[in-house]
Design an enzyme around this catalytic site. Structure first.
Site: not given
Length: 348
Positions: A52, A81-83
């Protein structure tokens, strides 16, 4: 209380000589989860390897649950998890709903693999994360300094601070958590309350770590320390610092910091004095966590983590760093020891 900015926590190494920007593009920040185990190929759950970008993990899970017609609680993840990154992680769903995945489409999301397994994925079911981060700005002149800093961190360990995202947007989770523990705010139930309480625990841990660095005790075993074995969870009390120091130097053991709660093993001696000072200075009554023993059980967290697989290379417009971190460690904490970091925020 506002969450301290990353710049407020003391670094282990001297102030960096070079500045850089991260996350200028999503592809500049790549994270790949290292699972604790591989799905076995049969069972009532379906493990999805998902790539993503531009989405948070909770938002992705919400959209996935909505499209599949299931509860968010039916979805399992090992970690957030990071955007603003390209990330790969495993997500589990009930296998009986796997036939609906063919209709699942979401911008910035790809399902790379689907494998059945016997259990739902749970928080912490990962060994760590592999990163490749491009720091925009520094050039060839920064390579020598960066290599030297990585070498020092490999020898001493990296401060295991919680990142600023742990405290919520503008520190709002921390502020609410402190009000709840002091009785000035009525708590809400569920995941939000857990996040608010964990923000307070994280503050206490970070302040303890900061105190150890400021007093020159980051790489030292001291009387009363609660130690943990490298890669494990078993704790023991340090009663002979001189005897334990060689094992600490070899990264066989690590001193830990407090995550307040009824199940936390408390340090004593010199280590306990530091921790008591930190908790008292935050204006927190340790017993306040007893009211939330199911959501904030308490525990210990290593004060440092071992840096492994670190490599750097010059790329167009900056320097690319590749490294592996254990579960729960923050890449931005490592990066701030190498550069004065600015996070690019113009992503909409």
């Amino acid at each position: 209380m506002e969450a301290p900015a990353p710049s407020d926590w003391p670094r282990l190494l001297p102030e960096p000589a070079f500045r850089g920007v991260i996350k200028q593009r999503c592809e500049d920040f790549f994270v790949e989860e290292i699972p604790a185990y591989e799905p076995c190929g049969s069972g009532e759950h379906l493990f999805l390897l998902v790539e993503k970008s531009g989405h948070t993990t909770p938002y992705l899970c919400r959209m996935l649950a909505r499209r599949l017609g299931i509860s968010e609680f039916d979805i399992g993840i090992a970690g957030m998890k990071d955007r603003w990154a390209v990330t790969r992680q495993w997500i589990s769903i009930p296998a009986e709903h796997g036939n609906r995945l063919a209709d699942f489409e979401m911008e910035g999301v790809r399902i790379l693999n689907c494998v059945p397994h016997t259990n739902k994925l749970k928080t912490g079911h990962l060994r760590g994360n592999r990163f490749r981060v491009v720091v925009r700005g520094p050039g060839e002149e920064a390579l020598g300094d960066t290599r030297k800093r990585l070498s020092e961190l490999a020898a001493k360990g990296v401060p295991n601070y919680y990142g600023e995202q742990r405290f919520g947007r503008d520190g709002d989770s921390l502020g609410r958590g402190l009000e709840i523990l002091s009785g000035r705010r009525k708590p809400k139930r569920g995941r939000v309350l857990r996040l608010e309480l964990s923000a307070v625990q994280s503050l206490i841990f970070n302040r303890t770590l900061a105190a150890r660095i400021e007093r020159g005790l980051f790489t030292r075993a001291i009387d009363g320390d609660i130690m943990v074995f490298e890669g494990g969870k078993k704790l023991f009390r340090c009663e002979d610092p001189a005897a334990e120091q060689p094992r600490l130097d070899r990264f066989e053991i690590h001193p830990t910091g407090p995550l307040p709660g009824p199940q936390m093993m408390q340090a004593n001696g010199a280590a306990g004095e530091i921790e008591s000072e930190v908790i008292e200075s935050a204006g927190i009554d340790f017993s306040a966590f007893e009211r939330f023993r199911k959501l904030a059980r308490g525990g210990r967290r290593p004060l440092r983590f071992r840096l492994s697989g670190a490599d750097i290379e010059l790329v167009e417009g900056g320097i690319a760093l590749s490294f592996t971190l254990p579960a729960g460690a923050y890449a931005t904490v490592l990066l701030r020891e190498l550069f004065e970091i600015e996070q690019h925020t113009d992503q909409g």
